[in-house]
Design an enzyme around this catalytic site. Structure first.
Site, short mmCIF file in Angstrom:
data_model
loop_
_atom_site.label_atom_id
_atom_site.label_comp_id
_atom_site.label_asym_id
_atom_site.label_seq_id
_atom_site.Cartn_x
_atom_site.Cartn_y
_atom_site.Cartn_z
N GLN A 72 44.55 43.59 32.48
CA GLN A 72 44.04 44.20 31.87
C GLN A 72 43.38 44.62 30.34
O GLN A 72 44.49 44.66 30.29
CB GLN A 72 43.84 45.57 33.21
CG GLN A 72 41.66 46.17 33.50
CD GLN A 72 42.23 47.56 34.22
OE1 GLN A 72 42.72 46.76 35.42
NE2 GLN A 72 41.36 47.92 34.68
N ARG A 99 43.52 45.39 45.23
CA ARG A 99 44.30 46.33 44.67
C ARG A 99 43.35 46.87 44.03
O ARG A 99 43.15 48.18 43.62
CB ARG A 99 45.07 45.19 44.19
CG ARG A 99 45.94 45.79 42.69
CD ARG A 99 46.19 43.88 42.09
NE ARG A 99 47.49 44.96 40.85
CZ ARG A 99 47.45 44.93 39.52
NH1 ARG A 99 46.35 45.37 39.05
NH2 ARG A 99 48.44 45.26 39.36
N GLN A 133 54.93 46.46 41.92
CA GLN A 133 54.00 46.94 40.66
C GLN A 133 53.30 47.71 40.25
O GLN A 133 52.92 48.04 39.39
CB GLN A 133 53.48 45.40 40.90
CG GLN A 133 53.07 44.68 39.57
CD GLN A 133 51.70 44.02 39.16
OE1 GLN A 133 50.57 44.45 39.69
NE2 GLN A 133 51.47 42.87 38.84
N SER A 137 51.14 43.13 34.31
CA SER A 137 50.60 43.48 35.12
C SER A 137 49.57 42.84 36.52
O SER A 137 50.39 42.13 36.77
CB SER A 137 50.09 44.68 34.62
OG SER A 137 49.01 45.51 35.89
N LEU A 138 48.25 42.90 35.97
CA LEU A 138 47.48 41.84 36.67
C LEU A 138 47.93 40.52 36.91
O LEU A 138 47.60 39.43 37.53
CB LEU A 138 45.81 41.91 36.93
CG LEU A 138 45.00 40.95 37.28
CD1 LEU A 138 44.75 41.44 38.66
CD2 LEU A 138 43.36 41.39 36.14
N HIS A 196 50.45 51.54 36.90
CA HIS A 196 51.84 51.47 36.96
C HIS A 196 52.25 53.25 36.91
O HIS A 196 54.25 52.60 36.39
CB HIS A 196 52.17 51.13 35.59
CG HIS A 196 51.84 49.35 35.49
ND1 HIS A 196 52.32 48.74 36.37
CD2 HIS A 196 50.68 48.56 35.35
CE1 HIS A 196 50.93 47.74 36.69
NE2 HIS A 196 50.47 47.68 35.17
#
Length: 304
Positions: A6, A112, A245, A87-88, A196
């Site tokens: 993102q 998510r 995560q 991340s993503l 996070h």
């Protein structure tokens, strides 16, 4: 190959790649079938504010990472020996490694994004990038700022660049403390979801249901997890760490060091923008870096 998450999205992204490679729009069409709306039209037409919404950005960046990877293969590029995602971006990496289908990954990412968007009311959470302060200094500032709310280091992106997240009041305080401690800059990021951070714990735990329903295989290519720089092993390990995560820090420095230690001769960022390429250069100056965010950069990556 590394896949961005993102923040790397932009209206009109991948248009020139789509003009040359039909697989781009085919990938977005697969995503649209899951989403129930025309993702390609939204990505190309905007508005930017809509594309920036977490529930849109996350599916869009998953599709974009997979599309760029498919373009690379269609153009004659070789399969990577290792993949990782920020991340993503880990979902794109897992699709590239044949651990998840795009459809399964998209269904998990839709859930998510919804869970993360709903976890903290809009305006209550914040994220900020701290530039030019060592990790210990950022951690100390967050600890002091936690007197007024949650403030935590959440993305260890490169030496001298750490992203923090938590309650906006505490993040504002942490920025002040970081600047006072010698940071060059402290920039609030244009997001309302404190990704996070521990504020996302409930969202990460709730994601386990969607992960349990997804078909996940042992990766055909080594996938280095950005939570700790260790390789994913099997489906159970993948489900567990993808859940954690959401509320655990991104250890990008450790991830890139692990990839280099694993024998990477070149790192290629696979997706829109070149944020990760820049971070990789700062983390490990001796490893050549390429990126695939346009026809021109694709050709340069292939030549390299």
């Amino acid at each position: 190959m590394v896949f961005p998450g993102q923040g790397s999205q932009s209206v009109g992204m991948q248009a020139d790649l789509a003009a040359e490679f039909p697989v781009v729009q085919q990938t977005y069409a697969e995503a649209s079938d899951i989403l129930g709306y025309d993702l390609w039209a939204l990505v190309q037409g905007g508005p930017a504010e809509k594309l920036a919404e977490t529930v849109v950005t996350q599916p869009a960046m998953l599709a974009a990472g997979v599309a760029a990877y498919r373009v690379w293969l269609a153009a004659g590029g070789g399969a990577p020996t290792q993949v990782a995602g920020h991340s993503l971006g880990e979902y794109s990496a897992l699709v590239a490694a044949e651990s998840m289908s795009l459809a399964d990954a998209m269904q998990v990412v839709v859930r998510r994004s919804q869970l993360m968007q709903d976890a903290v009311p809009s305006g209550v959470g914040a994220m900020a990038a701290i530039i030019g302060l060592e990790d210990a200094g950022v951690s100390a500032a967050c600890k002091e700022a936690s007197a007024v709310g949650v403030a935590e280091p959440v993305n260890f992106n490169s030496p001298g660049q750490v992203v923090i997240a938590g309650h906006k009041t505490a993040i504002d305080k942490a920025i002040e403390l970081c600047l006072a401690a010698g940071a060059r800059r402290g920039l609030l990021l244009p997001v309302s979801v404190p990704s996070h951070s521990s504020l996302m714990t409930g969202a990460g735990e709730a994601l386990q249901e969607a992960l349990a329903a997804a078909e996940i295989q042992t990766p055909a290519i080594k996938v280095v997890a950005a939570t700790d720089g260790e390789a994913y092993t099997d489906a159970g390990d993948i489900r567990s760490r993808l859940s954690q995560q959401v509320y655990g820090p991104v250890q990008w420095v450790a991830t890139i060091n692990a990839i280099v230690d694993g024998g990477a001769a070149r790192i290629i960022e696979c997706g829109p923008g070149k944020v990760l390429a820049g971070l990789c250069r700062r983390i490990h100056k001796g490893t050549p870096v390429s990126f695939i965010d346009s026809s021109d950069s694709l050709q340069k990556a292939l030549q390299a």
